[in-house]
Write a protein that holds these residues in place. Structure first.
Motif, mmCIF file in Angstrom:
data_model
loop_
_atom_site.group_PDB
_atom_site.id
_atom_site.type_symbol
_atom_site.label_atom_id
_atom_site.label_comp_id
_atom_site.label_asym_id
_atom_site.label_seq_id
_atom_site.Cartn_x
_atom_site.Cartn_y
_atom_site.Cartn_z
ATOM 1 N N GLY A 547 0.785 -1.234 0.000
ATOM 2 C CA GLY A 547 0.000 0.000 0.000
ATOM 3 C C GLY A 547 0.811 1.274 0.000
ATOM 4 O O GLY A 547 0.236 2.368 0.076
ATOM 5 N N SER A 548 2.135 1.163 -0.074
ATOM 6 C CA SER A 548 2.975 2.356 -0.174
ATOM 7 C C SER A 548 3.143 2.739 -1.647
ATOM 8 O O SER A 548 2.616 2.074 -2.542
ATOM 9 C CB SER A 548 4.337 2.108 0.482
ATOM 10 N N HIS A 549 3.901 3.804 -1.886
ATOM 11 C CA HIS A 549 4.077 4.296 -3.255
ATOM 12 C C HIS A 549 5.560 4.421 -3.579
ATOM 13 O O HIS A 549 6.405 4.494 -2.689
ATOM 14 C CB HIS A 549 3.400 5.657 -3.413
ATOM 15 N N PHE A 550 5.859 4.441 -4.858
ATOM 16 C CA PHE A 550 7.243 4.632 -5.286
ATOM 17 C C PHE A 550 7.263 5.404 -6.603
ATOM 18 O O PHE A 550 6.272 5.443 -7.347
ATOM 19 C CB PHE A 550 7.976 3.293 -5.441
ATOM 20 N N GLY A 551 8.393 6.051 -6.837
ATOM 21 C CA GLY A 551 8.571 6.803 -8.071
ATOM 22 C C GLY A 551 9.984 6.640 -8.597
ATOM 23 O O GLY A 551 10.861 6.111 -7.920
ATOM 24 N N ILE A 552 10.182 7.082 -9.815
ATOM 25 C CA ILE A 552 11.489 6.995 -10.467
ATOM 26 C C ILE A 552 12.173 8.351 -10.371
ATOM 27 O O ILE A 552 11.630 9.361 -10.837
ATOM 28 C CB ILE A 552 11.352 6.569 -11.946
ATOM 29 N N ASP A 553 13.345 8.378 -9.742
ATOM 30 C CA ASP A 553 14.113 9.616 -9.611
ATOM 31 C C ASP A 553 15.071 9.741 -10.803
ATOM 32 O O ASP A 553 15.480 8.739 -11.392
ATOM 33 C CB ASP A 553 14.892 9.590 -8.295
ATOM 34 N N HIS A 554 15.429 10.951 -11.162
ATOM 35 C CA HIS A 554 16.317 11.256 -12.304
ATOM 36 C C HIS A 554 15.745 10.688 -13.601
ATOM 37 O O HIS A 554 16.478 10.178 -14.455
ATOM 38 C CB HIS A 554 17.727 10.688 -12.076
ATOM 39 N N PHE A 555 14.427 10.796 -13.759
ATOM 40 C CA PHE A 555 13.766 10.260 -14.942
ATOM 41 C C PHE A 555 14.256 10.971 -16.196
ATOM 42 O O PHE A 555 14.280 12.198 -16.275
ATOM 43 C CB PHE A 555 12.253 10.436 -14.802
ATOM 44 N N GLY A 556 14.646 10.176 -17.195
ATOM 45 C CA GLY A 556 15.114 10.721 -18.466
ATOM 46 C C GLY A 556 16.604 10.937 -18.543
ATOM 47 O O GLY A 556 17.111 11.370 -19.579
ATOM 48 N N ARG A 557 17.331 10.622 -17.465
ATOM 49 C CA ARG A 557 18.785 10.837 -17.487
ATOM 50 C C ARG A 557 19.485 9.787 -18.333
ATOM 51 O O ARG A 557 20.425 10.105 -19.069
ATOM 52 C CB ARG A 557 19.336 10.792 -16.055
ATOM 53 N N GLN A 558 19.052 8.546 -18.235
ATOM 54 C CA GLN A 558 19.736 7.448 -18.917
ATOM 55 C C GLN A 558 19.325 7.381 -20.388
ATOM 56 O O GLN A 558 18.193 7.723 -20.749
ATOM 57 C CB GLN A 558 19.420 6.115 -18.224
ATOM 58 N N PHE A 559 20.246 6.914 -21.204
ATOM 59 C CA PHE A 559 19.943 6.682 -22.609
ATOM 60 C C PHE A 559 19.418 5.255 -22.749
ATOM 61 O O PHE A 559 20.171 4.297 -22.774
ATOM 62 C CB PHE A 559 21.196 6.858 -23.475
ATOM 63 N N GLY A 560 18.130 5.114 -22.808
ATOM 64 C CA GLY A 560 17.543 3.789 -22.916
ATOM 65 C C GLY A 560 16.046 3.888 -23.101
ATOM 66 O O GLY A 560 15.443 4.963 -23.057
ATOM 67 N N SER A 561 15.408 2.720 -23.291
ATOM 68 C CA SER A 561 13.975 2.676 -23.510
ATOM 69 C C SER A 561 13.218 2.992 -22.226
ATOM 70 O O SER A 561 13.663 2.682 -21.124
ATOM 71 C CB SER A 561 13.582 1.283 -24.023
ATOM 72 N N MET A 562 12.029 3.596 -22.412
ATOM 73 C CA MET A 562 11.155 3.899 -21.275
ATOM 74 C C MET A 562 10.172 2.764 -20.997
ATOM 75 O O MET A 562 9.254 2.908 -20.196
ATOM 76 C CB MET A 562 10.347 5.167 -21.565
#
Length: 639
Positions: A547-562
């Motif tokens: 029931g907790s939440h999570f997110g992606i930090d530094h989104f878009g920094r890496q060169f790769g697929s989303m």
């Protein structure tokens, strides 16, 4: 109510109505039949008994008449027989008690059979001898009606149970494609595009399944096209077309992000004049091919030493950002770089250790982008002027503690929970209300407040990340920080915790015991997702299931697929700070818009980071992001 239950209930009610109707018809028909049978039997008995009594009545033989009536009466089918002698008015009555074996009294009390009696006058010629009255006993009717109805109810009940069981099995089988459609629709709603569903034989469902498969495939293509668009825009705007390395714009953004995070490391700037010699001898095509080969070799050899960003920032200038290392590791990186350059120079016919220079500036304390660039460029110029292969920028600033001293201070702080906290509000774009608060820690050593930027590099170097994460999460509970506000609190997890299965088990146990776990958010660095996707997926499943939440930090920094967004399904992403520092060109806006569209297309909230001024925030307003954070609203102490 589900469609299955609706159809099942409808069939249940219809079958119940049919059974009830059949039971009613059976009941009324049986009752009518038994009534007619008793009337017919009573008529026959009354007529036969009247004829048989004539001789005895003519002779005045009372005993004979009684004997004859007793024979018939003892059969139990008659409730009462009354014989009245017309000669002297004498009356004789024979009665059976109203008891019926095997039939419940409540059924008898329903009064289903009316009293049936027949009265006749016995004559001999024109002389009237007696009056005979016979009343039928209803016991036979009740007994037969009860037996018939119980048997019918038993048969109907068995048929009913069999019917509803087969109806349930049949409906489950018939509606199985519809159930698959519902599950597939849920997955599509969650932006999970799995394999196509099997086409059923039912004509109506077949068209629905085909439509869903087509829609799912189209949505998948839309997402893939967005992902490809991001890749193309990155390649167009942030990648040098000759070397395949990041360009100057990307390096500047990464420098800003790196200096705003609690990191260590160094920046190297290199100038390769020998490439000009290759150009003059063999032309630009050979030069470009040499640059491509050199870039590939540098990535191949240097990635094995430590994590870094290699960029081509000018025709013959390269920059190397070592994102986390100490002096010794930086030296090893430098030696590997020199060795790689010499090897490629030899292949190109140039003399090793000539025609290139490298300047190194280490990150010490709080530095700005201007500071680190100036130091690296100063070291490069000194290397060129002194005809040296490399030159380290010399600084009088010393490290606060040695590695072992840091180990001692950090271990004690983690064990005793000595960290102090700040949190930074993340504000919604439309209302400026707080979406969540991101937690930061600091440490007091020798009456001096040490910021995370100074000790976090050593947390990673000393492999204390998991212990620190446990300490901070437990502090949230012990200091009751979750009770102070209604907004969720976001905790940044370290790289070490991502792949630590023991930490996964500990976090699962902690979240299960926490009553406010829905107010906990965990920030997972995007680099960890690419380096160990399976471990990240396992950790995210634990967080989500509790029931907790999570997110992606530094989104878009890496060169790769989303595409990892479809598997992890985070609640939010925090756009990398580098996007706040990119120029306002059309290409940069297109890249930001494409990244944001990928996230929002999967119903993921987008948070802009690194916002320091209203002008920066205004650039993101047309991109329809959800919230923002940065020193435009700085962190505050947690009392």
């Amino acid at each position: 109510m589900t469609l299955f239950r609706q159809i099942y209930t409808l069939l249940f009610v219809l079958f119940l109505l049919v059974v009830a109707s059949l039971s009613y018809v059976q009941f009324t028909e049986t009752q009518s039949f038994l009534t007619k049978q008793m009337e017919s039997d009573l008529n026959n008995t009354s007529n036969s008994l009247g004829i048989m009594l004539v001789p005895d009545l003519e002779a005045g033989d009372i005993v004979g008449a009684e004997t004859l009536i007793n024979v018939i009466f003892e059969g139990g089918y008659y409730q009462q027989v009354k014989l009245t002698w017309l000669v002297d008015g004498k009356q004789q009555v024979w009665q059976n008690p109203m008891t019926i074996d095997g039939v419940p009294q409540w059924f008898i009390d329903l009064g289903l059979f009316k009293t049936i009696k027949r009265e006749s006058t016995i004559t001999s010629g024109w002389i009237q001898l007696a009056r005979l009255e016979v009343t039928a006993h209803p016991g036979f009717g009740y007994h037969e009606l009860w037996r018939t109805m119980t048997n019918a109810i038993l048969v109907f009940s068995i048929l009913f149970l069999i019917a509803i069981i087969f109806a349930r099995i049949g409906l489950t089988w018939i509606l199985k494609p519809l159930h698959e459609i519902a599950e597939h629709a849920k997955e599509v709603a969650n932006r999970k595009f799995g394999p196509d569903m099997t086409v059923p034989k039912t004509v109506e469902l077949k068209s629905v399944v085909l439509a869903f498969n087509s829609m799912s495939e189209q949505l998948k293509q839309i997402f893939n096209s967005l992902d490809e668009e991001v890749g193309e825009l990155r390649k167009k705007n942030l990648v040098d077309q000759v070397s395949g390395l990041p360009n100057r714009q990307y390096m500047m953004g990464r420098l800003n992000s790196w200096l705003s995070e609690p990191k260590s490391g160094a920046l190297m700037m290199a100038k390769f004049d020998w490439l000009e010699e290759v150009h003059s001898k063999y032309g630009y095509q050979v030069r470009d091919e040499t640059i491509k080969l050199l870039s590939d070799k540098m990535k191949q050899h240097l990635d094995g030493v430590t994590g870094s960003v290699i960029a081509r920032i000018a025709a013959y200038e390269f920059a190397f950002l070592i994102t986390s290392s100490e002096h010794d590791q930086t030296s090893k990186y430098l030696q590997t770089l020199i060795r790689t350059i010499n090897q490629e120079m030899s292949k190109a016919g140039c003399k090793p250790n000539e025609g290139f220079a490298i300047g190194i500036a280490e990150r010490i304390g709080q530095m700005s982008v201007t500071d680190v660039l100036a130091q690296a460029d100063n070291a490069l110029q000194k290397a060129i002027q002194g005809n040296q292969v490399f030159h380290w920028f010399e600084t009088n600033e010393k490290q606060l503690f040695t590695r072992e001293q840091w180990r001692e201070h950090l271990s004690a702080a983690i064990t005793e929970g000595k960290f102090k906290f700040k949190w930074q509000p993340i504000l919604l774009n439309d209302s400026n209300s707080i979406l969540q608060r991101e937690l930061y820690c600091q440490l007091e050593i020798h009456d001096k407040m040490v910021q995370a930027g100074q000790f976090m590099p050593y947390v990673e170097l000393l492999s204390l990340g998991t212990l620190l994460d446990k300490c901070l999460i437990e502090s949230l509970h012990s200091k009751q920080l979750l009770n102070r506000n209604f907004e969720p609190i976001a905790v940044n997890l370290t790289f070490q915790s991502m792949g630590d299965t023991e930490f996964h088990q500990w976090l699962n146990k902690f979240l299960r015991s926490s009553t406010l776990r829905e107010r906990l958010c965990f920030d997972i660095p995007e680099a960890a997702v690419y380096s160990d996707p399976e471990a990240c997926q396992a950790l995210c499943a634990i967080i989500r299931d509790n029931g907790s939440h999570f997110g992606i930090d530094h989104f878009g920094r890496q060169f790769g697929s989303m595409s990892y967004l479809q598997n992890l399904r985070p609640s939010y992403v925090k756009l990398d700070q580098s996007f706040a520092y990119y120029d306002e060109s059309e290409h940069s806006s297109e890249l930001c818009r494409a990244l944001i569209n990928v996230a929002k297309g999967l119903d993921v909230e987008v948070i802009v980071t690194g916002v320091e001024e209203q002008e920066q925030l205004a650039r993101f307003t047309p991109l329809k992001t959800n919230a923002y954070m940065g020193y435009i609203s700085p962190p505050v102490d947690v009392d």
